[in-house]
Enzyme design. Structure first.
Site, PDB file in Angstrom:
ATOM      1  N   GLY A   7      39.660  29.746   3.851  1.00 15.21           N
ATOM      2  CA  GLY A   7      39.786  30.064   2.421  1.00 15.21           C
ATOM      3  C   GLY A   7      38.651  29.432   1.628  1.00 15.21           C
ATOM      4  O   GLY A   7      38.614  28.224   1.425  1.00 15.21           O
ATOM      5  N   GLY A   9      37.790  29.685  -1.589  1.00 15.76           N
ATOM      6  CA  GLY A   9      38.046  29.996  -2.997  1.00 15.76           C
ATOM      7  C   GLY A   9      37.763  28.837  -3.917  1.00 15.76           C
ATOM      8  O   GLY A   9      36.932  27.969  -3.631  1.00 15.76           O
ATOM      9  N   ARG A  37      32.316  37.041  -0.559  1.00 18.13           N
ATOM     10  CA  ARG A  37      32.461  35.655  -1.029  1.00 18.13           C
ATOM     11  C   ARG A  37      31.588  34.712  -0.200  1.00 18.13           C
ATOM     12  O   ARG A  37      30.909  33.845  -0.744  1.00 18.13           O
ATOM     13  CB  ARG A  37      33.921  35.217  -0.919  1.00 18.13           C
ATOM     14  CG  ARG A  37      34.492  34.949  -2.274  1.00 18.13           C
ATOM     15  CD  ARG A  37      35.855  34.367  -2.277  1.00 18.13           C
ATOM     16  NE  ARG A  37      36.187  34.135  -3.701  1.00 18.13           N
ATOM     17  CZ  ARG A  37      37.319  33.654  -4.140  1.00 18.13           C
ATOM     18  NH1 ARG A  37      38.277  33.371  -3.299  1.00 18.13           N
ATOM     19  NH2 ARG A  37      37.522  33.468  -5.426  1.00 18.13           N
ATOM     20  N   ASN A  86      45.128  31.792  -0.595  1.00 21.56           N
ATOM     21  CA  ASN A  86      45.928  32.057  -1.781  1.00 21.56           C
ATOM     22  C   ASN A  86      47.405  32.209  -1.423  1.00 21.56           C
ATOM     23  O   ASN A  86      47.739  32.714  -0.360  1.00 21.56           O
ATOM     24  CB  ASN A  86      45.408  33.285  -2.545  1.00 21.56           C
ATOM     25  CG  ASN A  86      44.866  34.354  -1.617  1.00 21.56           C
ATOM     26  OD1 ASN A  86      44.451  34.072  -0.498  1.00 21.56           O
ATOM     27  ND2 ASN A  86      44.890  35.589  -2.054  1.00 21.56           N
ATOM     28  N   PRO A  88      50.084  33.778  -3.590  1.00 18.73           N
ATOM     29  CA  PRO A  88      50.518  34.403  -4.850  1.00 18.73           C
ATOM     30  C   PRO A  88      52.027  34.597  -4.940  1.00 18.73           C
ATOM     31  O   PRO A  88      52.751  34.336  -3.986  1.00 18.73           O
ATOM     32  CB  PRO A  88      49.814  35.769  -4.807  1.00 18.73           C
ATOM     33  CG  PRO A  88      49.582  36.054  -3.367  1.00 18.73           C
ATOM     34  CD  PRO A  88      49.430  34.735  -2.688  1.00 18.73           C
ATOM     35  N   THR A 127      48.955  25.306  -2.316  1.00 18.47           N
ATOM     36  CA  THR A 127      50.260  24.909  -2.843  1.00 18.47           C
ATOM     37  C   THR A 127      51.320  25.800  -2.209  1.00 18.47           C
ATOM     38  O   THR A 127      51.238  27.031  -2.308  1.00 18.47           O
ATOM     39  CB  THR A 127      50.280  25.072  -4.378  1.00 18.47           C
ATOM     40  OG1 THR A 127      49.169  24.334  -4.906  1.00 18.47           O
ATOM     41  CG2 THR A 127      51.574  24.559  -4.963  1.00 18.47           C
ATOM     42  N   LEU A 218      54.323  20.912  -6.555  1.00 18.75           N
ATOM     43  CA  LEU A 218      55.064  21.836  -7.433  1.00 18.75           C
ATOM     44  C   LEU A 218      55.557  21.087  -8.665  1.00 18.75           C
ATOM     45  O   LEU A 218      55.507  21.597  -9.792  1.00 18.75           O
ATOM     46  CB  LEU A 218      56.268  22.436  -6.696  1.00 18.75           C
ATOM     47  CG  LEU A 218      55.991  23.419  -5.555  1.00 18.75           C
ATOM     48  CD1 LEU A 218      57.308  23.949  -4.998  1.00 18.75           C
ATOM     49  CD2 LEU A 218      55.129  24.588  -6.022  1.00 18.75           C
ATOM     50  N   CYS A 273      47.839  28.866 -11.175  1.00 18.37           N
ATOM     51  CA  CYS A 273      48.849  27.973 -10.571  1.00 18.37           C
ATOM     52  C   CYS A 273      50.134  27.758 -11.359  1.00 18.37           C
ATOM     53  O   CYS A 273      51.211  27.861 -10.790  1.00 18.37           O
ATOM     54  CB  CYS A 273      48.215  26.621 -10.292  1.00 18.37           C
ATOM     55  SG  CYS A 273      46.901  26.725  -9.078  1.00 18.37           S
ATOM     56  N   PHE A 274      50.017  27.424 -12.651  1.00 16.09           N
ATOM     57  CA  PHE A 274      51.209  26.939 -13.358  1.00 16.09           C
ATOM     58  C   PHE A 274      52.389  27.910 -13.255  1.00 16.09           C
ATOM     59  O   PHE A 274      53.474  27.543 -12.834  1.00 16.09           O
ATOM     60  CB  PHE A 274      50.898  26.669 -14.833  1.00 16.09           C
ATOM     61  CG  PHE A 274      50.140  25.381 -15.073  1.00 16.09           C
ATOM     62  CD1 PHE A 274      49.869  24.510 -14.034  1.00 16.09           C
ATOM     63  CD2 PHE A 274      49.706  25.043 -16.342  1.00 16.09           C
ATOM     64  CE1 PHE A 274      49.182  23.323 -14.252  1.00 16.09           C
ATOM     65  CE2 PHE A 274      49.021  23.861 -16.577  1.00 16.09           C
ATOM     66  CZ  PHE A 274      48.761  23.002 -15.528  1.00 16.09           C
TER      67      PHE A 274
HETATM   68  P1  NAI Z   1      41.404  31.820  -4.009  1.00  7.41           P
HETATM   69  O1  NAI Z   1      42.074  33.135  -4.081  1.00  7.41           O
HETATM   70  O2  NAI Z   1      40.242  31.517  -4.891  1.00  7.41           O
HETATM   71  O3  NAI Z   1      40.905  31.568  -2.497  1.00  7.41           O
HETATM   72  C1  NAI Z   1      41.663  31.864  -1.372  1.00  7.41           C
HETATM   73  C2  NAI Z   1      40.738  32.465  -0.322  1.00  7.41           C
HETATM   74  O4  NAI Z   1      41.445  32.564   0.909  1.00  7.41           O
HETATM   75  C3  NAI Z   1      40.242  33.870  -0.651  1.00  7.41           C
HETATM   76  O5  NAI Z   1      38.831  33.894  -0.691  1.00  7.41           O
HETATM   77  C4  NAI Z   1      40.782  34.725   0.515  1.00  7.41           C
HETATM   78  O6  NAI Z   1      39.889  35.750   0.919  1.00  7.41           O
HETATM   79  C5  NAI Z   1      40.948  33.687   1.596  1.00  7.41           C
HETATM   80  N1  NAI Z   1      41.875  34.078   2.665  1.00  7.41           N
HETATM   81  C6  NAI Z   1      43.134  34.569   2.533  1.00  7.41           C
HETATM   82  N2  NAI Z   1      43.675  34.764   3.758  1.00  7.41           N
HETATM   83  C7  NAI Z   1      42.729  34.383   4.664  1.00  7.41           C
HETATM   84  C8  NAI Z   1      42.681  34.349   6.103  1.00  7.41           C
HETATM   85  N3  NAI Z   1      43.730  34.708   6.839  1.00  7.41           N
HETATM   86  N4  NAI Z   1      41.547  33.922   6.705  1.00  7.41           N
HETATM   87  C9  NAI Z   1      40.480  33.540   5.967  1.00  7.41           C
HETATM   88  N5  NAI Z   1      40.472  33.547   4.623  1.00  7.41           N
HETATM   89  C10 NAI Z   1      41.578  33.959   3.979  1.00  7.41           C
HETATM   90  O7  NAI Z   1      42.546  30.737  -4.216  1.00  7.41           O
HETATM   91  P2  NAI Z   1      42.397  29.237  -4.790  1.00  7.41           P
HETATM   92  O8  NAI Z   1      42.395  29.220  -6.268  1.00  7.41           O
HETATM   93  O9  NAI Z   1      41.308  28.539  -4.046  1.00  7.41           O
HETATM   94  O10 NAI Z   1      43.801  28.634  -4.352  1.00  7.41           O
HETATM   95  C11 NAI Z   1      44.113  28.371  -3.004  1.00  7.41           C
HETATM   96  C12 NAI Z   1      45.397  27.577  -2.956  1.00  7.41           C
HETATM   97  O11 NAI Z   1      45.201  26.320  -3.606  1.00  7.41           O
HETATM   98  C13 NAI Z   1      46.576  28.230  -3.660  1.00  7.41           C
HETATM   99  O12 NAI Z   1      47.753  27.941  -2.940  1.00  7.41           O
HETATM  100  C14 NAI Z   1      46.613  27.542  -5.005  1.00  7.41           C
HETATM  101  O13 NAI Z   1      47.910  27.528  -5.534  1.00  7.41           O
HETATM  102  C15 NAI Z   1      46.171  26.146  -4.637  1.00  7.41           C
HETATM  103  N6  NAI Z   1      45.536  25.395  -5.727  1.00  7.41           N
HETATM  104  C16 NAI Z   1      44.660  26.003  -6.593  1.00  7.41           C
HETATM  105  C17 NAI Z   1      44.056  25.287  -7.597  1.00  7.41           C
HETATM  106  C18 NAI Z   1      43.115  25.952  -8.549  1.00  7.41           C
HETATM  107  O14 NAI Z   1      42.753  25.309  -9.529  1.00  7.41           O
HETATM  108  N7  NAI Z   1      42.698  27.168  -8.325  1.00  7.41           N
HETATM  109  C19 NAI Z   1      44.299  23.840  -7.776  1.00  7.41           C
HETATM  110  C20 NAI Z   1      45.164  23.308  -6.780  1.00  7.41           C
HETATM  111  C21 NAI Z   1      45.772  24.058  -5.815  1.00  7.41           C
END
Ligand code: NAI
Length: 477
Positions: A7, A9, A37, A86, A88, A127, A218, A273-274
């Site tokens: 991931g 992201g 990405r 992610n 969701p 999360t 959470l 997130c929230f």
């Molecule tokens: P994001 O959507 O930006 O990144 C997730 C990435 O995972 C995507 O690029 C997607 O293509 C990739 N992905 C999904 N399934 C995959 C797989 N099987 N193999 C390889 N790659 C895969 O999400 P983000 O914002 O980074 O959040 C990730 C987690 O962290 C979530 O659970 C979120 O709740 C948590 N989180 C997010 C925060 C934020 O500020 N965005 C802060 C703290 C926690």
């Protein structure tokens, strides 16, 4: 030691960049199924905007930080696998609109199991609902062909905030690591502690059991969002009574038991997130029979929806009960300043609300692309985190224009709505803007960042959240 992160992201990219920066002897590879990405991570135009991130990536990339789509190879070779995919909200089936959709997480776990020929520590960075580690453990164990491979699952939730991610990662309030209460679980915890100890003082690295760590994340998001909804609820009362929400917030924030942070009234909280994490918390509560607890937390989300709706209604009622065919400039589309992230941004609901009443919105945001804005305004609720949603509300777009500067957005507009607290909005030439707008010219400050007295002097009718109403709105002259 080799680390892989599944991931790339908002969390996976910055966290791994910081690990690579601080631990030069560890090889860190961030993998993703999204080729575009990964390509962007390997370029100078990173896929996410975060102050200070590019500098760190440039320093480490090619040295001990790599971005790749070859998930099997790098996950197979790693000693520690972070999972930062992610999670969701489910859109259909049992728990739709509340429960976390763990499809991506389960996919990642199956991948880890299928390519593992050596024992690994698997770290929940995403999360997840409390007890996810139990389910993931089963998926890992039952799908790995090699009986000698052992998996140890840790929960290491991420507390960074977008916009300040690099500073948050460099100097976190704390790092939390949860693991099983077994000798191998404790050993795995110590391995991960030794990674963070490269730059974080030991006393800030907290350890806990798995379920506490999962639930702490959470809970943290629920408490943070609760403060915003609480002050937003008070902002409505301020408007009805002549109190000023900033004065109230300051007065209560000086109480050391309450503290001053997260007390800014606004058009509502956003971000990926929230809302999702609170809904998820509610769902977990309901699943274990705690209906009253679920209802308590659900109010935080309801209040947020109310605040966005209230803002739309205020705009419409202030503008003589009609915005039909009126151009409304929207300043800011990102869910907060210093990020280009628009996930669950209040701007989506506000724009949709205004468009439904016939307005023509003209959006300016310094970091969000027109493509993203059009995409967000045509995506059904909760579908933004899935690549293939149907564009069922695309008629919305006929009334949306996106421009690249604030003056163009204001030209001929009846009103300006401030929806993101970008610093640059504070110093715009509002006199020049006023001259180009249709009169009476309105400003609705959804973030309370402007000098309202000065704007009124220029001639604007100003509405600010939780502030005494503009005399024009009260007396109607
Ligand atoms: P994001 O959507 O930006 O990144 C997730 C990435 O995972 C995507 O690029 C997607 O293509 C990739 N992905 C999904 N399934 C995959 C797989 N099987 N193999 C390889 N790659 C895969 O999400 P983000 O914002 O980074 O959040 C990730 C987690 O962290 C979530 O659970 C979120 O709740 C948590 N989180 C997010 C925060 C934020 O500020 N965005 C802060 C703290 C926690």
């Amino acid at each position: 030691m080799k680390i892989a992160c599944i991931g790339a992201g908002y969390v996976g990219g910055p966290t791994m960049a910081m690990v690579a920066l601080k631990c030069p002897e560890i090889e860190v590879v961030v993998v993703d199924i999204n080729e575009e990405r990964i390509k962007a991570w390997n370029s100078d135009k990173l896929p996410i905007y975060e102050p200070g991130l590019l500098e760190v990536v440039k320093e480490c990339r090619g040295r001990n930080l790599f971005f790749s789509t070859d998930t099997k190879k790098h996950v197979g070779e790693a000693d520690i696998v972070f999972v930062s995919v992610n999670t969701p909200t489910k859109t259909h089936g049992i728990g739709a609109g509340k429960a976390a959709d763990l499809t991506y997480w389960e996919g990642a776990a199956r991948l880890i199991a299928s390519v593992s020929t050596s024992s690994k520590i698997v770290v929940e960075k995403s999360t997840v609902p409390v007890k996810t580690a139990e389910a993931i453990g089963k998926v890992l164990k039952r799908n790995c062909q090699d009986p000698n491979v052992q998996f140890e699952i840790l929960s290491n939730p991420e507390f960074l905030a977008e916009g300040t991610a690099m500073e948050d990662l460099r100097q976190p309030d704390r790092v939390l690591i949860g693991g099983a209460d077994t000798p191998s679980g404790q050993k795995a915890i110590q391995t991960l502690v030794s990674v963070y100890a490269h730059w974080i003082p030991r006393e800030r690295i907290l350890t806990a059991n798995l379920w506490s760590a999962e639930l702490a994340k959470l809970t943290a998001n629920a408490f943070l969002a609760q403060r915003i909804s609480s002050i937003n609820a008070i902002s409505a009362l301020c408007e009805a009574t002549g109190a000023d929400v900033q004065q109230v917030a300051h007065a209560i924030g000086t109480d050391s038991r309450i503290g001053p942070k997260f007390l800014n009234a606004s058009v509502g909280f956003g971000g990926s997130c929230f809302q999702k994490d609170i809904l998820n918390l509610c769902y977990v509560c309901e699943s274990v029979g705690l209906k009253e607890v679920a209802e308590y937390w659900y109010q935080v989300v309801s209040m947020n929806d109310y605040q966005k709706q209230r803002f739309v209604e205020r705009v419409i009622s202030a503008m003589f009960n009609t915005v039909s065919q009126k151009k409304i400039a929207i300043y800011g589309f990102a869910f907060k300043k210093d990020t280009g992230d628009t996930r669950e941004t209040p701007a989506i609901d506000v724009c949709k609300g205004l468009i439904r009443d016939g307005a023509k919105v003209c959006v300016f945001d310094p970091e969000v692309t027109p493509e993203q804005i059009f995409r967000d305004l045509s995506a059904p609720k909760f579908e933004w985190d899935r690549p293939n949603y149907s564009r069922s509300q695309s008629h919305m777009l006929e009334n949306v224009q996106v421009v690249s500067d604030a003056v163009a957005a204001a030209e001929g507009a009846h009103a300006i709505c401030i929806l993101t607290e970008w610093d640059q909005f504070k110093t715009l030439d509002y006199q020049a803007m006023y001259e180009k707008m249709t009169k009476p010219a309105f400003i609705f400050d959804g973030r309370n960042i402007l000098d309202h007295a000065k704007l009124r002097e220029i001639g604007f009718i100003v509405y600010a959240l939780g502030k005494p109403l503009d005399p024009f709105l009260v007396k109607g002259y």
